[in-house]
Each structure stands twice: as C-alpha cells, then as structure tokens.
Motif scaffolding. Structure first.
Motif, PDB file in Angstrom:
ATOM      1  N   ILE A   1     -61.007  25.265 -19.023  1.00 12.23           N
ATOM      2  CA  ILE A   1     -60.628  26.090 -17.869  1.00 12.23           C
ATOM      3  C   ILE A   1     -59.442  26.976 -18.240  1.00 12.23           C
ATOM      4  O   ILE A   1     -59.459  28.182 -18.011  1.00 12.23           O
ATOM      5  N   SER A   2     -58.414  26.376 -18.830  1.00  8.52           N
ATOM      6  CA  SER A   2     -57.210  27.129 -19.211  1.00  8.52           C
ATOM      7  C   SER A   2     -57.524  28.205 -20.241  1.00  8.52           C
ATOM      8  O   SER A   2     -57.085  29.355 -20.107  1.00  8.52           O
ATOM      9  N   THR A   3     -58.294  27.846 -21.260  1.00  8.56           N
ATOM     10  CA  THR A   3     -58.619  28.792 -22.333  1.00  8.56           C
ATOM     11  C   THR A   3     -59.502  29.930 -21.834  1.00  8.56           C
ATOM     12  O   THR A   3     -59.261  31.093 -22.146  1.00  8.56           O
ATOM     13  N   THR A   4     -60.506  29.607 -21.041  1.00  8.88           N
ATOM     14  CA  THR A   4     -61.436  30.621 -20.544  1.00  8.88           C
ATOM     15  C   THR A   4     -60.746  31.598 -19.600  1.00  8.88           C
ATOM     16  O   THR A   4     -60.936  32.811 -19.702  1.00  8.88           O
ATOM     17  N   LEU A   5     -59.935  31.060 -18.677  1.00 11.91           N
ATOM     18  CA  LEU A   5     -59.278  31.912 -17.678  1.00 11.91           C
ATOM     19  C   LEU A   5     -57.950  32.484 -18.178  1.00 11.91           C
ATOM     20  O   LEU A   5     -57.365  33.340 -17.520  1.00 11.91           O
ATOM     21  N   LYS A   6     -57.488  31.967 -19.334  1.00  8.16           N
ATOM     22  CA  LYS A   6     -56.209  32.416 -19.906  1.00  8.16           C
ATOM     23  C   LYS A   6     -55.050  32.215 -18.928  1.00  8.16           C
ATOM     24  O   LYS A   6     -54.207  33.087 -18.726  1.00  8.16           O
ATOM     25  N   VAL A   7     -55.047  31.031 -18.315  1.00  5.98           N
ATOM     26  CA  VAL A   7     -54.039  30.648 -17.332  1.00  5.98           C
ATOM     27  C   VAL A   7     -53.655  29.190 -17.597  1.00  5.98           C
ATOM     28  O   VAL A   7     -54.525  28.370 -17.861  1.00  5.98           O
ATOM     29  N   PRO A   8     -52.378  28.853 -17.511  1.00  6.63           N
ATOM     30  CA  PRO A   8     -51.983  27.458 -17.705  1.00  6.63           C
ATOM     31  C   PRO A   8     -52.470  26.565 -16.564  1.00  6.63           C
ATOM     32  O   PRO A   8     -52.684  27.038 -15.439  1.00  6.63           O
ATOM     33  N   ILE A   9     -52.628  25.293 -16.889  1.00  7.41           N
ATOM     34  CA  ILE A   9     -53.120  24.335 -15.898  1.00  7.41           C
ATOM     35  C   ILE A   9     -52.302  23.056 -15.987  1.00  7.41           C
ATOM     36  O   ILE A   9     -51.917  22.618 -17.074  1.00  7.41           O
ATOM     37  N   ILE A  10     -51.996  22.509 -14.812  1.00  6.18           N
ATOM     38  CA  ILE A  10     -51.342  21.212 -14.701  1.00  6.18           C
ATOM     39  C   ILE A  10     -52.251  20.346 -13.838  1.00  6.18           C
ATOM     40  O   ILE A  10     -52.651  20.755 -12.748  1.00  6.18           O
ATOM     41  N   SER A  11     -52.586  19.172 -14.328  1.00  2.45           N
ATOM     42  CA  SER A  11     -53.427  18.246 -13.582  1.00  2.45           C
ATOM     43  C   SER A  11     -52.577  17.052 -13.181  1.00  2.45           C
ATOM     44  O   SER A  11     -52.110  16.301 -14.040  1.00  2.45           O
ATOM     45  N   VAL A  12     -52.358  16.887 -11.883  1.00  4.94           N
ATOM     46  CA  VAL A  12     -51.390  15.910 -11.360  1.00  4.94           C
ATOM     47  C   VAL A  12     -52.087  14.845 -10.532  1.00  4.94           C
ATOM     48  O   VAL A  12     -52.987  15.146  -9.745  1.00  4.94           O
ATOM     49  N   THR A  13     -51.647  13.612 -10.699  1.00  7.63           N
ATOM     50  CA  THR A  13     -52.127  12.526  -9.856  1.00  7.63           C
ATOM     51  C   THR A  13     -50.964  11.611  -9.500  1.00  7.63           C
ATOM     52  O   THR A  13     -50.015  11.471 -10.274  1.00  7.63           O
ATOM     53  N   GLU A  14     -51.033  10.993  -8.335  1.00  7.67           N
ATOM     54  CA  GLU A  14     -49.972  10.096  -7.901  1.00  7.67           C
ATOM     55  C   GLU A  14     -50.053   8.752  -8.610  1.00  7.67           C
ATOM     56  O   GLU A  14     -49.060   8.047  -8.740  1.00  7.67           O
ATOM     57  N   ASN A  15     -51.249   8.366  -9.019  1.00  7.80           N
ATOM     58  CA  ASN A  15     -51.450   7.057  -9.628  1.00  7.80           C
ATOM     59  C   ASN A  15     -51.844   7.204 -11.088  1.00  7.80           C
ATOM     60  O   ASN A  15     -52.645   8.069 -11.428  1.00  7.80           O
ATOM     61  N   GLN A  16     -51.312   6.334 -11.910  1.00  8.85           N
ATOM     62  CA  GLN A  16     -51.674   6.357 -13.321  1.00  8.85           C
ATOM     63  C   GLN A  16     -53.145   5.957 -13.433  1.00  8.85           C
ATOM     64  O   GLN A  16     -53.590   5.033 -12.760  1.00  8.85           O
ATOM     65  N   PRO A  17     -53.914   6.688 -14.251  1.00 10.29           N
ATOM     66  CA  PRO A  17     -55.330   6.328 -14.400  1.00 10.29           C
ATOM     67  C   PRO A  17     -55.460   4.856 -14.797  1.00 10.29           C
ATOM     68  O   PRO A  17     -54.712   4.348 -15.621  1.00 10.29           O
ATOM     69  N   ARG A  18     -56.401   4.201 -14.155  1.00  6.49           N
ATOM     70  CA  ARG A  18     -56.607   2.773 -14.393  1.00  6.49           C
ATOM     71  C   ARG A  18     -57.182   2.527 -15.784  1.00  6.49           C
ATOM     72  O   ARG A  18     -57.956   3.321 -16.300  1.00  6.49           O
ATOM     73  N   GLY A  19     -56.827   1.417 -16.338  1.00  4.95           N
ATOM     74  CA  GLY A  19     -57.315   1.036 -17.659  1.00  4.95           C
ATOM     75  C   GLY A  19     -58.810   0.840 -17.711  1.00  4.95           C
ATOM     76  O   GLY A  19     -59.434   0.960 -18.764  1.00  4.95           O
ATOM     77  N   ASN A  20     -59.418   0.544 -16.570  1.00  5.04           N
ATOM     78  CA  ASN A  20     -60.863   0.314 -16.555  1.00  5.04           C
ATOM     79  C   ASN A  20     -61.661   1.596 -16.301  1.00  5.04           C
ATOM     80  O   ASN A  20     -62.851   1.547 -16.041  1.00  5.04           O
ATOM     81  N   PHE A  21     -60.999   2.751 -16.415  1.00  4.13           N
ATOM     82  CA  PHE A  21     -61.678   4.034 -16.191  1.00  4.13           C
ATOM     83  C   PHE A  21     -62.872   4.201 -17.130  1.00  4.13           C
ATOM     84  O   PHE A  21     -63.971   4.534 -16.697  1.00  4.13           O
ATOM     85  N   LEU A  22     -62.651   3.965 -18.415  1.00  6.15           N
ATOM     86  CA  LEU A  22     -63.744   4.119 -19.385  1.00  6.15           C
ATOM     87  C   LEU A  22     -64.861   3.128 -19.109  1.00  6.15           C
ATOM     88  O   LEU A  22     -66.032   3.437 -19.316  1.00  6.15           O
ATOM     89  N   GLU A  23     -64.496   1.960 -18.627  1.00  7.98           N
ATOM     90  CA  GLU A  23     -65.504   0.955 -18.262  1.00  7.98           C
ATOM     91  C   GLU A  23     -66.323   1.448 -17.068  1.00  7.98           C
ATOM     92  O   GLU A  23     -67.548   1.286 -17.024  1.00  7.98           O
ATOM     93  N   ALA A  24     -65.649   2.079 -16.100  1.00  5.20           N
ATOM     94  CA  ALA A  24     -66.314   2.551 -14.879  1.00  5.20           C
ATOM     95  C   ALA A  24     -67.330   3.655 -15.154  1.00  5.20           C
ATOM     96  O   ALA A  24     -68.337   3.754 -14.458  1.00  5.20           O
ATOM     97  N   ILE A  25     -67.057   4.489 -16.164  1.00  4.47           N
ATOM     98  CA  ILE A  25     -67.978   5.605 -16.415  1.00  4.47           C
ATOM     99  C   ILE A  25     -69.097   5.246 -17.390  1.00  4.47           C
ATOM    100  O   ILE A  25     -69.991   6.048 -17.623  1.00  4.47           O
TER     101      ILE A  25
END
Length: 187
Positions: free
Chosen positions: A90-114
């Motif tokens: 997205i950043s490279t194509t649009l030539k605009v910086p991007i910040i992706s923010v979340t209130e919670n740290q991604p859970r360790g079981n994320f890779l397991e969930a997907i």
C-alpha cells in the motif's frame, strides 16, 4: 522513507473495518479523511471476510485521491476477520507512509488461528512482512499502543501518535474511523 513533517493540519486517512457476524461473506472498510484531527469526508468499500482482497481494495479506493492525504493510518493489519493488509505494498504503490496501530499486542496464537484459512503461507508472509512491531505509551492512558510502519521512521510515527492521541490511545483519525465503522449496521 518519505519526507514529511508532523503538523497540526496534516491530511491523514484513517482506515478501519466494520464489524461482521459469523457467516457474513463481506463487510465494509471505512476511509476517514481528516485535516489534522478534523473530519473532512468519509468513504467506504466492501471487502471479503477472511478473504485476501483488502490490500487491493484500499489501493483502488485511494489511488485517485492520493493527493488529498500525506499519511495513512490503519487500525491493525487485519480487516474483515483475517483479510490481511499488505502495508508495504500500500505504501509503495501509493507513495505515502503508513502507520498501522492497534491497542492490543497481537496474540501469540495468531499464526495458529490463520492455519485453517486458505493460503496460510501468504497470510503468514503478510504478517511477517509488516516488519518490526513497536510500542509507545501515548499521552492518553497507561498502556502502550503497538504499531508497524512503512515509509516513515519510528520517531516520526511516535511524534504522530503523541500529537494526535487526543481522546484515546488511538490517534484521532483512527478513533474516528473506529467509531464510524463500528456504527455500521450489521446485516
């Protein structure tokens, strides 16, 4: 890295997805255009729940208006369940910086969930390609927010979070995106 200054009236587009119910095949993703902390306009598009089309939807929605914003802020790197954003593309194509923010740290079981979703390796690669996950305690609250960056240095991203976290730990543009998207009527 893109050259930019964090100013009061900078133009930012905040992006967040609407909630969805189990069994929904699609949901909406909202684009909240702000001048500083002030809302200027709202747009939205449809994405697949647990699909892999959110990156292209974001690029297509913003391509024709890319002169109207200097920064993109997303509420995390997942939309519509596990529809992963490729923030580097997205950043490279649009030539605009991007910040992706979340209130919670991604859970360790994320890779397991997907693991049970189609194209697991692609989703895993998108998560890993998001880069270093940073943390910062904004002026509001005692718990940190967590964020990825593309096209912007960590220090400038922190400056952005410090300046625009006005009513919550999220920057105002993302808080507005979250509130507006959360209000979308579930079908």
């Amino acid at each position: 890295m893109f050259n930019m200054n964090i100013k009061d009236g900078m133009h930012v587009v905040g992006i967040d997805d609407a909630p969805h119910k189990r069994g929904n095949l699609t949901t909406e993703i909202f684009f909240i255009f702000c001048s500083g902390a002030f809302l200027e306009k709202i747009d939205h598009r449809t994405i697949e729940v647990d699909g892999l089309n959110s990156t292209e939807v974001v690029i297509n929605a913003l391509q024709s208006v890319k002169g109207q914003f200097q920064l993109i802020a997303t509420h995390g790197i997942t939309t519509g369940g596990f529809n992963m954003l490729d923030i580097e593309k997205i950043s490279t194509t649009l030539k605009v910086p991007i910040i992706s923010v979340t209130e919670n740290q991604p859970r360790g079981n994320f890779l397991e969930a997907i693991k049970n979703l189609p194209e697991y390796e692609k989703r895993k690669s998108l998560a890993e390609n998001a880069g270093t996950l940073y943390s910062y305690i904004t002026p509001i609250g005692s718990k940190p927010v967590h964020f990825y960056t593309k096209g912007i240095e960590k220090e400038l991203a922190i400056q952005f979070l410090k300046k625009f976290a006005l009513r919550s730990r999220l920057p105002e543009q993302l808080l507005l995106a979250h509130k507006i998207a959360s209000g979308w009527t579930l079908k």
